[in-house]
Write a protein that holds these residues in place. Structure first.
Motif, PDB file in Angstrom:
ATOM      1  N   VAL A 273       0.818  -1.210   0.000  1.00  0.00           N
ATOM      2  CA  VAL A 273       0.000   0.000   0.000  1.00  0.00           C
ATOM      3  C   VAL A 273       0.851   1.260   0.000  1.00  0.00           C
ATOM      4  O   VAL A 273       0.397   2.332  -0.437  1.00  0.00           O
ATOM      5  N   ALA A 274       2.108   1.171   0.453  1.00  0.00           N
ATOM      6  CA  ALA A 274       2.984   2.344   0.454  1.00  0.00           C
ATOM      7  C   ALA A 274       3.188   2.892  -0.952  1.00  0.00           C
ATOM      8  O   ALA A 274       3.301   4.105  -1.145  1.00  0.00           O
ATOM      9  N   VAL A 275       3.252   2.010  -1.958  1.00  0.00           N
ATOM     10  CA  VAL A 275       3.418   2.472  -3.338  1.00  0.00           C
ATOM     11  C   VAL A 275       2.174   3.226  -3.791  1.00  0.00           C
ATOM     12  O   VAL A 275       2.261   4.287  -4.420  1.00  0.00           O
ATOM     13  N   ALA A 276       1.001   2.699  -3.458  1.00  0.00           N
ATOM     14  CA  ALA A 276      -0.247   3.366  -3.823  1.00  0.00           C
ATOM     15  C   ALA A 276      -0.375   4.719  -3.125  1.00  0.00           C
ATOM     16  O   ALA A 276      -0.755   5.722  -3.743  1.00  0.00           O
ATOM     17  N   LYS A 277      -0.051   4.770  -1.845  1.00  0.00           N
ATOM     18  CA  LYS A 277      -0.159   6.029  -1.111  1.00  0.00           C
ATOM     19  C   LYS A 277       0.830   7.065  -1.660  1.00  0.00           C
ATOM     20  O   LYS A 277       0.530   8.258  -1.686  1.00  0.00           O
ATOM     21  N   THR A 278       1.996   6.608  -2.104  1.00  0.00           N
ATOM     22  CA  THR A 278       2.960   7.530  -2.698  1.00  0.00           C
ATOM     23  C   THR A 278       2.482   8.025  -4.049  1.00  0.00           C
ATOM     24  O   THR A 278       2.617   9.209  -4.378  1.00  0.00           O
ATOM     25  N   ALA A 279       1.913   7.135  -4.854  1.00  0.00           N
ATOM     26  CA  ALA A 279       1.380   7.543  -6.156  1.00  0.00           C
ATOM     27  C   ALA A 279       0.259   8.569  -6.007  1.00  0.00           C
ATOM     28  O   ALA A 279       0.085   9.448  -6.850  1.00  0.00           O
ATOM     29  N   ALA A 280      -0.498   8.463  -4.916  1.00  0.00           N
ATOM     30  CA  ALA A 280      -1.617   9.380  -4.670  1.00  0.00           C
ATOM     31  C   ALA A 280      -1.245  10.509  -3.724  1.00  0.00           C
ATOM     32  O   ALA A 280      -2.142  11.214  -3.232  1.00  0.00           O
ATOM     33  N   GLU A 281       0.058  10.713  -3.461  1.00  0.00           N
ATOM     34  CA  GLU A 281       0.489  11.760  -2.521  1.00  0.00           C
ATOM     35  C   GLU A 281      -0.096  13.104  -2.963  1.00  0.00           C
ATOM     36  O   GLU A 281       0.170  13.577  -4.066  1.00  0.00           O
ATOM     37  N   PRO A 282      -0.887  13.760  -2.127  1.00  0.00           N
ATOM     38  CA  PRO A 282      -1.724  14.864  -2.602  1.00  0.00           C
ATOM     39  C   PRO A 282      -0.988  16.170  -2.879  1.00  0.00           C
ATOM     40  O   PRO A 282      -1.361  16.909  -3.795  1.00  0.00           O
ATOM     41  N   LEU A 283       0.045  16.502  -2.097  1.00  0.00           N
ATOM     42  CA  LEU A 283       0.703  17.797  -2.278  1.00  0.00           C
ATOM     43  C   LEU A 283       1.494  17.847  -3.580  1.00  0.00           C
ATOM     44  O   LEU A 283       1.438  18.843  -4.312  1.00  0.00           O
TER      45      LEU A 283
ATOM     46  N   GLU B 183     -10.678   5.905   0.163  1.00  0.00           N
ATOM     47  CA  GLU B 183     -11.481   6.225  -1.021  1.00  0.00           C
ATOM     48  C   GLU B 183     -10.816   7.270  -1.915  1.00  0.00           C
ATOM     49  O   GLU B 183     -10.815   7.158  -3.143  1.00  0.00           O
ATOM     50  N   ARG B 184     -10.229   8.296  -1.315  1.00  0.00           N
ATOM     51  CA  ARG B 184      -9.564   9.326  -2.126  1.00  0.00           C
ATOM     52  C   ARG B 184      -8.412   8.727  -2.916  1.00  0.00           C
ATOM     53  O   ARG B 184      -8.244   9.016  -4.107  1.00  0.00           O
ATOM     54  N   GLU B 185      -7.609   7.884  -2.274  1.00  0.00           N
ATOM     55  CA  GLU B 185      -6.463   7.276  -2.945  1.00  0.00           C
ATOM     56  C   GLU B 185      -6.906   6.381  -4.092  1.00  0.00           C
ATOM     57  O   GLU B 185      -6.313   6.396  -5.186  1.00  0.00           O
ATOM     58  N   ARG B 186      -7.964   5.609  -3.881  1.00  0.00           N
ATOM     59  CA  ARG B 186      -8.460   4.730  -4.948  1.00  0.00           C
ATOM     60  C   ARG B 186      -8.922   5.538  -6.153  1.00  0.00           C
ATOM     61  O   ARG B 186      -8.606   5.200  -7.300  1.00  0.00           O
ATOM     62  N   MET B 187      -9.678   6.603  -5.905  1.00  0.00           N
ATOM     63  CA  MET B 187     -10.186   7.415  -7.008  1.00  0.00           C
ATOM     64  C   MET B 187      -9.054   8.159  -7.705  1.00  0.00           C
ATOM     65  O   MET B 187      -9.050   8.302  -8.939  1.00  0.00           O
ATOM     66  N   GLU B 188      -8.079   8.629  -6.943  1.00  0.00           N
ATOM     67  CA  GLU B 188      -6.945   9.341  -7.536  1.00  0.00           C
ATOM     68  C   GLU B 188      -6.147   8.410  -8.446  1.00  0.00           C
ATOM     69  O   GLU B 188      -5.786   8.779  -9.579  1.00  0.00           O
ATOM     70  N   ILE B 189      -5.860   7.210  -7.961  1.00  0.00           N
ATOM     71  CA  ILE B 189      -5.080   6.269  -8.759  1.00  0.00           C
ATOM     72  C   ILE B 189      -5.849   5.839 -10.002  1.00  0.00           C
ATOM     73  O   ILE B 189      -5.272   5.690 -11.087  1.00  0.00           O
ATOM     74  N   GLN B 190      -7.138   5.665  -9.889  1.00  0.00           N
ATOM     75  CA  GLN B 190      -7.934   5.341 -11.078  1.00  0.00           C
ATOM     76  C   GLN B 190      -7.842   6.449 -12.114  1.00  0.00           C
ATOM     77  O   GLN B 190      -7.635   6.194 -13.307  1.00  0.00           O
TER      78      GLN B 190
END
Length: 391
Positions: free
Chosen positions: A160-170, A356-363
């Motif tokens: 999940v760390a890779v997904a959270k990094t891909a969706a890093e918001p700033l 949910e935000r991370e899933r939508m961002e990555i999609q």
């Protein structure tokens, strides 16, 4: 090493910050945002979402100086916000929304944006928290997990760390602001680039500009020069390991994006550094007109894809890892297919652990679509057609 190989690049050192601000994140991944008189929840992270601790049970909004109270909930790490009666709410009842403190930037995002717009690059030091950094090390098999057998396929589905990094918001907010378009894409799936100890003979990377420009690479489909104010790509490099000159931190010619042209041939373009070229000609340019950005692990370096750069030379005994992401506007044809990696992510434990935000961002970042008379369609490879072109 061939006579004349030197390492005289200018070191641009980004220090580990003394402290990082906070983001206040809700269960679905959105952030508490304040504009001076209204509190809201947003999927974007900008100046309005940056907070800091202020007293035992208080938080201060960094941009406005407004102080709010934390009201502890039944879960010790979560809380609701109590604020002065003069503040307005948006249409949601934010009084009942629970937040938790999460890792934020060392500076207000607008400070980073100013740097990015003026210089064509910026580093967000230690923007990732320690748990995410450890997860990236696990996937890359470096640092604390050096010696572990690396799995090459679909990094985003491995942890999940890779997904959270891909969706890093700033960093995403900065890229969207710099490109001037909210609809951006990953042009290839997030990938780990691991640089091992140099033996003086192994192949090295020459100078080039990244996708979609690909200047200096010799590949088909390079962007004609110049593109002026239109930005067709931003590279997002995550320092998984500490980046130092000796450990092979990326070398740049900072500011070269403004030249809007390829790196010079005499610097050793990537297209010339094929197998065996180094043995005869030595390293590409490593002199004082080049720059190396040194930054601690967990930092993100953003740079205009026109910037001349190359991988560094690792002269230590320990591998150096980075997570690379080429970001482009949605109207740029992608470098690689991302659909298989996205589907692997959606079926993985990493997806279940994402909010949910991370899933939508990555999609949005990984599913390339086109709109036609019949509706909206996700673009994917035609395997049968691909195989037919190889025969």
């Amino acid at each position: 090493m061939v006579d004349g190989d030197i390492f005289e690049e200018r070191a641009v050192v980004v220090n580990r910050p003394e402290r990082n601000y906070l983001l206040l994140e809700s269960e679905d991944g959105r952030f508490a945002s304040f504009n001076g008189n209204r509190l809201a929840c947003t999927s974007e992270a900008d100046d309005s979402t940056v907070w800091d601790r202020h007293g035992r049970n208080e938080l201060i909004h960094v941009e406005t100086g407004t102080v709010v109270n934390k009201v502890s909930s039944s879960t010790s790490s979560k809380f609701t916000l109590s604020f002065p009666s003069k503040l307005e709410l948006n249409s949601e009842d934010l009084v009942s929304v629970e937040f938790e403190e999460t890792h934020g930037p060392a500076e207000l995002p607008s400070v980073y944006l100013k740097h990015l717009k003026e210089d064509g690059w910026v580093c967000l030091p230690c923007i990732l928290d320690s748990k995410i950094v450890e997860g990236l090390e696990l996937v890359a098999c470096t640092d604390r997990y050096e010696g572990r057998t690396r799995v090459r396929a679909h990094a985003i589905a491995q942890h999940v760390a890779v997904a959270k990094t891909a969706a890093e918001p700033l960093s995403l907010w900065l890229i969207r602001q710099y490109m001037g378009i909210p609809d951006i894409r990953l042009s290839h799936a997030p990938a780990m680039a691991v640089l091992y100890k140099d033996d003086g003979q192994r192949d090295v990377q020459g100078w080039h500009s990244d996708f979609p420009y690909h200047w200096g690479t010799g590949v088909r489909g390079q962007v004609p020069t110049p593109t002026r104010e239109t930005v067709l790509g931003v590279q997002r490099n995550v320092c998984v390991s500490d980046f130092t000159k000796e450990r092979g931190a990326t070398a740049f010619k900072l500011g070269s994006h403004a030249l809007d042209r390829p790196p010079p041939r005499e610097w050793g373009q990537a297209q010339t550094y094929r197998r065996g070229y180094r043995a005869q000609h030595g390293l590409p340019y490593t002199g004082p007109d080049a720059d190396v950005v040194e930054a601690p692990g967990g930092s993100i370096i953003l740079y205009d894809s026109r910037t001349w750069h190359r991988a560094g030379v690792n002269r230590t005994d320990h591998p150096r890892a980075a997570m690379l992401q080429a970001m482009t506007p949605m109207y740029v044809f992608p470098k690689n297919d991302t659909s298989m990696a996205f589907k692997a992510y959606r079926e993985s434990e990493a997806f279940a652990q994402s909010n949910e935000r991370e899933r939508m961002e990555i999609q949005q970042l990984m599913v390339h679509e086109f709109t036609g008379p019949g509706g909206e369609f996700a673009i994917g490879p035609d395997q049968e057609l691909t195989e037919s072109l190889r025969t």
